[in-house]
Motif scaffolding. Structure first.
Motif, PDB file in Angstrom:
ATOM      1  N   ARG A  78       0.838  -1.208   0.000  1.00 31.18           N
ATOM      2  CA  ARG A  78       0.000   0.000   0.000  1.00 31.18           C
ATOM      3  C   ARG A  78       0.871   1.255   0.000  1.00 31.18           C
ATOM      4  N   VAL A  79       1.974   1.227   0.742  1.00 33.68           N
ATOM      5  CA  VAL A  79       2.888   2.363   0.731  1.00 33.68           C
ATOM      6  C   VAL A  79       3.413   2.608  -0.683  1.00 33.68           C
ATOM      7  N   GLU A  82       0.862   4.391  -2.645  1.00 37.69           N
ATOM      8  CA  GLU A  82       0.619   5.767  -2.188  1.00 37.69           C
ATOM      9  C   GLU A  82       1.802   6.695  -2.459  1.00 37.69           C
ATOM     10  N   SER A  83       2.998   6.145  -2.591  1.00 35.60           N
ATOM     11  CA  SER A  83       4.188   6.991  -2.813  1.00 35.60           C
ATOM     12  C   SER A  83       5.027   6.404  -3.939  1.00 35.60           C
ATOM     13  N   GLN A  87       8.988   8.136  -2.008  1.00 39.70           N
ATOM     14  CA  GLN A  87       9.002   8.988  -0.821  1.00 39.70           C
ATOM     15  C   GLN A  87       8.868   8.170   0.458  1.00 39.70           C
ATOM     16  N   SER A  89       6.915   5.888   3.653  1.00 40.03           N
ATOM     17  CA  SER A  89       5.884   6.149   4.652  1.00 40.03           C
ATOM     18  C   SER A  89       6.102   7.469   5.388  1.00 40.03           C
ATOM     19  N   MET A  92       4.327  10.031   3.463  1.00 40.22           N
ATOM     20  CA  MET A  92       2.879   9.846   3.615  1.00 40.22           C
ATOM     21  C   MET A  92       2.395  10.512   4.897  1.00 40.22           C
ATOM     22  N   ARG A  95       2.301  14.259   4.728  1.00 43.79           N
ATOM     23  CA  ARG A  95       1.107  14.785   4.062  1.00 43.79           C
ATOM     24  C   ARG A  95      -0.139  14.659   4.935  1.00 43.79           C
ATOM     25  N   LEU A  96      -0.224  13.559   5.680  1.00 40.95           N
ATOM     26  CA  LEU A  96      -1.427  13.298   6.467  1.00 40.95           C
ATOM     27  C   LEU A  96      -1.469  14.083   7.773  1.00 40.95           C
ATOM     28  N   ALA A 405       0.502   5.058   8.690  1.00 44.08           N
ATOM     29  CA  ALA A 405       0.276   5.841   7.473  1.00 44.08           C
ATOM     30  C   ALA A 405      -0.759   5.180   6.572  1.00 44.08           C
ATOM     31  N   VAL A 406      -0.643   3.874   6.349  1.00 43.42           N
ATOM     32  CA  VAL A 406      -1.596   3.213   5.447  1.00 43.42           C
ATOM     33  C   VAL A 406      -2.978   3.116   6.088  1.00 43.42           C
ATOM     34  N   ALA A 409      -4.436   6.474   5.518  1.00 41.50           N
ATOM     35  CA  ALA A 409      -4.745   6.628   4.094  1.00 41.50           C
ATOM     36  C   ALA A 409      -6.006   5.856   3.719  1.00 41.50           C
TER      37      ALA A 409
END
Length: 633
Positions: A78-79, A82-83, A87, A89, A92, A95-96, A405-406, A409
């Protein structure tokens, strides 16, 4: 392990953000680059697992593998999605989690990432020194000199980076293929000896039953021992970090490269499966064939269990070849960790206020990191077992952050089932990390030292650079440009205005006060400038200037930036350069305690705007005759 972002094109005067390789590589070749880190743990993982779990080592390793395949692997797949530009986690979470809480959290993660990297260097070098000393062809005088050999290997590593570190994937492929092949030979031969001596399995099974009673109790005990074996999960952040070098599809979208994401997921899955097979097999044969006392400190299998079997069953020639391959891949794992730090520090810290000139200076960073590795090696006396806890802490903190992070997300995407699943994985990693820290707090202490150093240096640098322009670039929309072109024919008068109600009365009152305070003949050519701060924790920002006409008569330039005074200073200097006219900018004095305004400026980008703006302009433009006019009333 955290990330190796990367071993590519890091030269002595490399820029802060390294460009991706000109020719992306097939995923299996990039997997070998991560493998010098991930697969090299076979050099010491079986021994550490036995010291932690004893006869339960194979079962505890099986639990480790299950959590790897059904916990860490889904998280990092998943990381990767998302990146897709590597980049990881950390980006991520950046950003979050906005504002200062996000920045401080990221700085904390960077501290643990550096712990992970540094311990990778020191632990790998320490284990390499064990393989050197225990080889029968090495002079007896080197026995007991592991500390100095380790320091020598680390110094050699630092010297390589002072000279320059070129393309590494080709070397990594050779090392990984050779190392895995030799390990496969050792494990197969060892397994054959287990099959020949059938009593080994029954003796082991009987000893387990006598010690723990039944299988349920064995599983329960193995679950509690899992945190001590977490070193075997060290390669996932690395796999995501190297994404920018993975070859995708010819038609991949630059923002969302589906082919690269798919191949990176394949990289992570294949690496996890290969390592899982090796971990289970190596744990089983070493537990069955090596006497328990040989795993202890000073024993022949301490830190080198598979090498012990290689010498025992395949002879000194093959054993020496195995030692050489292990030494090289362990040393190269340290090289990739150093490359990761040289990429990680310039990528994040300048945006938080650290000067980009010295944050990206490779040679001073190499010296500092090498000296830090010397210190850690001396503290742990180059002991592989003693460094295991600190290493595991860095690995587990980063994995926990990735799980967090995931989970966030998935929640933001409205994926309830995935949110629950990732949340459960997150809880497992939180428990594992907490248990490891409580049992072996060395990693947390080292991480805390890195965090304190990073925050202190970043804070001091941010304060020292507070009066810089801090604008990466400035752009204008068509209406803003038309406002400036019109006024440039006469006089450009900018009025700094805090946007409140933005009604007609607000602007009318402001103009009347301006004309009265500065005895202006008329109110023509006045343009209001309104700066808002969406995220005051950012240090630098790109400024977009938009022009709007309010109430049919007031021209307003709207700007978003991380700091109001710095943005205004950058804006008036840029307008001067674009139009060739020295603009006038007008302020009101701010009421209140000056010291409180200074703190508000440093923390929130506001405060006593007028004097700070003037000082930023003064520092940016040394020629007084060329500075924009600053008026305060």
């Amino acid at each position: 392990m955290a990330c190796v972002t990367l071993a590519l094109d890091i030269v002595e005067e490399a820029p802060a953000d390294l460009p991706p390789s000109d020719q992306p590589q097939p995923w299996w070749r990039v997997m070998c680059l991560t493998g010098v880190d991930y697969f090299s743990t076979l050099g010491y993982q079986p021994g550490i697992a036995f010291l932690a779990a004893g006869l339960l080592s194979p079962l505890a390793t099986l639990i480790l593998v299950l959590l790897t395949l059904f916990g860490a692997l889904p998280v990092y797949r998943r990381v990767a999605a998302e990146s897709p530009h590597g980049q990881g986690s950390i980006a991520m979470l950046e950003r979050l989690l906005p504002f200062w809480r996000g920045k401080l959290f990221v700085l904390g993660l960077i501290g643990f990432a550096l712990t992970d990297f540094i311990i990778t260097i020191t632990l790998s070098a320490a284990d390499a020194s064990v393989h050197i000393v225990e080889n029968p062809h090495v002079p007896a005088a080197l026995h007991g000199q592991e500390l100095w050999i380790t320091l020598g290997l680390i110094a050699l590593l630092g010297a390589v980076f002072l000279k320059g570190f070129r393309e590494a994937i080709g070397v990594a492929v050779v090392l990984v293929v050779l190392y895995l092949a030799l390990n496969a030979v050792v494990i197969v031969v060892a397994a054959a000896h287990v099959l020949e001596d059938g009593h080994l399995v029954t003796d082991w099974s009987s000893a387990l039953t006598a010690e723990h009673g039944n299988i349920a109790l064995m599983i329960a005990v193995s679950l509690t021992l899992f945190p001590k074996l977490a070193l075997g999960m060290s390669g996932f952040e690395t796999g995501v970090a190297v994404m920018s070098h993975v070859e995708g599809d010819p038609g991949d979208d630059a923002e969302r490269p589906a082919g690269r994401i798919r191949n990176t997921k394949r990289l992570l899955t294949v690496a996890a499966c290969i390592m899982s097979c090796y971990l289970i097999a190596s744990s089983l044969v070493t537990t069955l064939l090596i006497p328990a006392h040989e795993f202890e400190d000073g024993g022949s299998a301490n830190g080198r269990a598979l090498a012990y079997l290689a010498h025992l069953y395949l002879g000194e020639g093959f054993g020496t070849l195995y030692d050489v391959s292990t030494i090289l891949i362990l040393w190269f794992a340290g090289a990739s960790a150093m490359a990761g730090m040289l990429n990680l520090i310039p990528r994040y810290l300048p945006r938080y206020g650290m000067s980009p000139e010295w944050a990206g200076a490779v040679r001073p960073l190499v010296v500092v990191l090498t000296l830090t590795a010397f210190l850690i090696t001396w503290i742990f006396d180059a002991d592989v077992d003693a460094q295991g806890g600190a290493y595991a802490t860095g690995v587990l903190v980063l994995m926990t952050s990735a799980a967090v992070a995931v989970t966030l997300a998935a929640r933001r995407a409205g994926q309830r089932k995935l949110t629950v699943a990732f949340g459960l994985i997150c809880l497992v990693f939180v428990y594992t990390t907490a248990d490891n820290v409580l049992e072996r707090p060395d990693g947390a202490k080292i991480g805390a030292c890195f965090i304190a150093a990073i925050i202190t240096v970043s804070l001091l640098s941010r304060i020292s650079r507070a009066l810089e322009l801090r604008a990466i670039e400035i752009s204008y929309d068509a209406r803003a440009e038309s406002f400036l072109r019109d006024c440039a024919r006469r006089t450009i008068r900018l009025v700094a205005n805090a946007p409140d109600a933005r009604d007609e009365a607000e602007y009318e009152e402001k103009i009347a006060q301006l004309v009265d305070d500065h005895d202006l003949p008329d109110s023509g050519d006045i343009i209001f400038v309104e700066v808002t701060v969406p995220d005051y924790s950012d240090f630098e920002s790109s400024i977009q200037v938009r022009g709007v006409s309010l109430h049919g008569r007031y021209r307003v330039l709207t700007v978003e930036a991380s700091s109001i005074p710095n943005a205004l200073a950058a804006l008036v200097l840029d307008i001067r350069d674009r139009t060739g006219v020295r603009p006038h900018i007008y302020f009101e004095w701010t009421e209140g305690n000056p010291l409180m305004h200074v703190l508000r400026f440093l923390l929130f980008g506001v405060g006593d705007v007028a004097p700070v703006t003037r000082e930023v302009i003064r520092r940016a433009e040394s020629n007084r005759a060329s500075r924009p006019h600053v008026h305060v009333g």
